[in-house]
Structure formats: structure tokens, C-alpha cells
Design a protein around this motif. Structure first.
Motif, short mmCIF file in Angstrom:
data_model
loop_
_atom_site.label_atom_id
_atom_site.label_comp_id
_atom_site.label_asym_id
_atom_site.label_seq_id
_atom_site.Cartn_x
_atom_site.Cartn_y
_atom_site.Cartn_z
N ARG A 1 0.86 -1.18 0.00
CA ARG A 1 0.00 0.00 0.00
C ARG A 1 0.90 1.23 0.00
N SER B 1 -6.57 -6.36 -2.64
CA SER B 1 -6.33 -4.99 -2.19
C SER B 1 -6.56 -4.85 -0.70
N SER C 1 -2.13 -6.92 -5.76
CA SER C 1 -2.93 -5.70 -5.90
C SER C 1 -2.14 -4.52 -6.46
#
Length: 306
Positions: free
Chosen positions: A144, A256, A263
């Protein structure tokens, strides 16, 4: 059933602090060499692919340059495919399978796809034969933008800098006996939680993206890999590693939401492979070949159904 299992670092029920991380690092000696095993094979491919430095790790003075290999020249008329290995450094066939694909089969896709291959995302973990990075972080749960893992941030930046959209991403992994004997107990200890035992599936399986599943794509890969090694059956509860089997050899995770490597692109076709190297029915050569077969079958299906 949940059971408490002693792990030799930390206090049961209490998450680790820096003291426990230091204790854990002291138990992680270098056991093999990224510079010896991986980098010479990357360098040997420089006459066929563009070698792209995309960052470097520095852990307590230990330096690890990060490299991707890219087919050249980039053709904007062609779709782009990403192959990643070694997100978990201990999963050997992910690294070796990515290199073997480049060495033996990538040329088959010249003029058909732009390839971006990252053979070893986590070289510190590769050298220690460990799931985590130097900071006791699992990279495959931290892809992320604000990731605490330098490996993840570097790969995200690499992907963001690639021209054109991605059609496919295949992330090469293994499930090993050490997942149950070491890494899951360590995770529970690190997070101050009870350890919940599970079983290790005997065979190859795939993890589809539950947020955007592509079942036919997964089955095309399973069919190809079944010609190389055996496919993992469901357990008595119809699961593989605690997740329902949605098709032979396939489970789903929300990529995700779980911040998995799968992702990092918006590719239509994506999957995570899981080879079982500890099976008495599989050799290291078969494990590498299974990863190569998975990449090729995924590419073939994606290009035919773009």
C-alpha cells in the motif's frame, strides 16, 4: 480450535516491541547469498532484456540492490505483463522460477507482450530463508502507498513508472511446512495473539483475487501446472489454508484489502501461485517448472482473451 503455543521470543499475549525484534533478528543468520545466487543470473540476461535498477535496501549496513528485467523495446501497441517472485524470500521456486522463465521461455512472447519481471522482491528474506523482512514485516500484507516495508514501496514505485496498463500480473509463491512450524507461530507471537494451527496442503494451488475473480484464467493455469506437478486437494472442511476451495486448486483472497502483491497493478488477470516444495512427490526442478508453466499458461490465456 485455538491453542496457545509457546514461541521462544516475546511474552504470550503481548505484541513485540523493538527489543523482541532485535532478539528475532539475532536468530536470523545469512544462510545463502543473493549476490551469488540471483545477481549473476540477472546480469547474464542483460544482453536479452533491459535490466532496470528500481531501488536499494539498506538493513544495518547490508546493501541489496533491487532489479527488474524488462523486454525491450517497449511497444505501446502490446499489452504489458508483470511477473514477481521472492516477495517472501524463503519461497525459493518463486525466485528461481522467475529467472528460469526469463532464461527459457520469455523469448516466446517477443512481439506479443511487454514483459516486466522482478525475480526477487525481498533479498534480505531470501538470504535468511524467511517470510519477513528485516523489520519482521510480511511484505505480502503491506503493498500500500504508506507501506512500512521498503520492498513494497520500491515495487509500487516501479509499477507506477511503467508505461501503459497491465493486462496480467502473476506473483510466484510457495506454501511450505515451515509456514506451520515457524512462520505462523512467529506471527502470533509478534502480534500477541494465540496461535491457531492449520494444515499444509500437499500440492500446487492458486489464490485468485476475490475482489475481481477470473475463474477461467485460474483454471487454465491449473490445467497447465497439473501436467508438471500435482494439484492440492481440499481438506475435510473443503478448504485450503482456511479458505474455501472455489474450484479445483483455487481459493480467493481480497488482494487490495489484504494489501497483497497481486494488488499492485489494475491488471484484469492476476493470481498468486503456491507451490509445495516439501512434498515427497515434487523435486526442486519440478517446483521451478511449475512456476514457469503457470507464467506461460497465464500469459497464453490473457493474450488470447485480452
Amino acid at each position: 480450535m485455538t491453542q496457545t503455543r509457546f514461541y521462544p521470543i516475546g511474552t504470550p499475549g503481548e505484541p513485540w516491541g523493538e527489543k523482541e525484534r532485535d532478539e528475532w533478528r539475532a536468530t536470523q543468520p545469512q544462510r545463502r547469498s543473493y549476490a551469488t545466487d540471483v545477481l549473476p543470473r540477472v546480469e547474464a540476461l542483460a544482453n536479452r532484456f533491459e535490466v532496470v535498477p528500481y531501488g536499494a535496501l539498506d538493513y544495518a549496513g547490508e546493501q541489496y540492490p533491487l532489479f527488474a528485467l524488462r523486454s525491450t523495446p517497449h511497444d505501446p501497441a502490446l499489452p504489458t505483463a508483470l511477473v514477481t517472485g521472492g516477495v517472501h524470500g524463503y519461497e525459493t521456486s518463486g525466485v528461481m522460477g522467475a529467472l528460469e522463465f526469463l532464461e527459457t521461455r520469455a523469448a516466446d512472447y517477443a512481439g506479443r507482450a511487454n514483459l516486466v519481471v522482478v525475480p526477487c522482491v525481498s533479498p534480505w528474506g531470501y538470504e535468511r530463508i524467511n517470510r519477513w523482512n528485516y523489520d519482521a514485516i510480511d511484505p505480502n500484507r503491506n503493498f500500500r502507498a504508506d507501506s512500512p516495508a521498503a520492498e513494497c514501496r520500491a515495487l509500487i514505485a516501479l509499477v507506477a513508472g511503467q508505461p501503459g496498463p497491465f493486462l496480467m500480473h502473476i506473483d510466484l509463491h510457495e506454501t511450505t511446512d515451515s509456514d506451520e512450524s515457524e512462520f505462523r507461530p512467529a506471527l502470533s507471537a509478534r502480534d500477541g495473539e494465540n496461535y491457531e494451527p492449520d494444515t499444509i496442503p500437499d500440492g500446487f494451488y492458486l489464490v485468485d483475487d476475490g475482489e475481481a475473480p477470473q475463474p477461467a484464467f485460474q483454471q487454465a493455469i491449473i490445467a497447465a501446472v497439473a501436467r508438471v506437478t500435482h494439484i492440492a486437494p481440499a481438506d475435510a472442511q473443503g478448504n485450503i489454508i482456511g479458505s474455501p476451495v472455489v474450484a479445483p486448486g483455487v481459493i480467493e483472497y481480497p488482494a487490495s484489502k489484504a494489501a497483497m502483491c497481486a494488488s499492485v497493478t489494475a491488471a484484469r488477470f492476476k493470481t498468486t501461485t503456491e507451490v509445495y516444495p516439501d512434498s515427497p512427490r515434487a523435486t526442486p526442478e519440478q517446483c521451478n517448472a511449475a512456476q514457469v508453466a503457470a507464467v506461460c499458461a497465464g500469459l497464453d490465456y490473457a493474450l488470447e482473451n485480452a
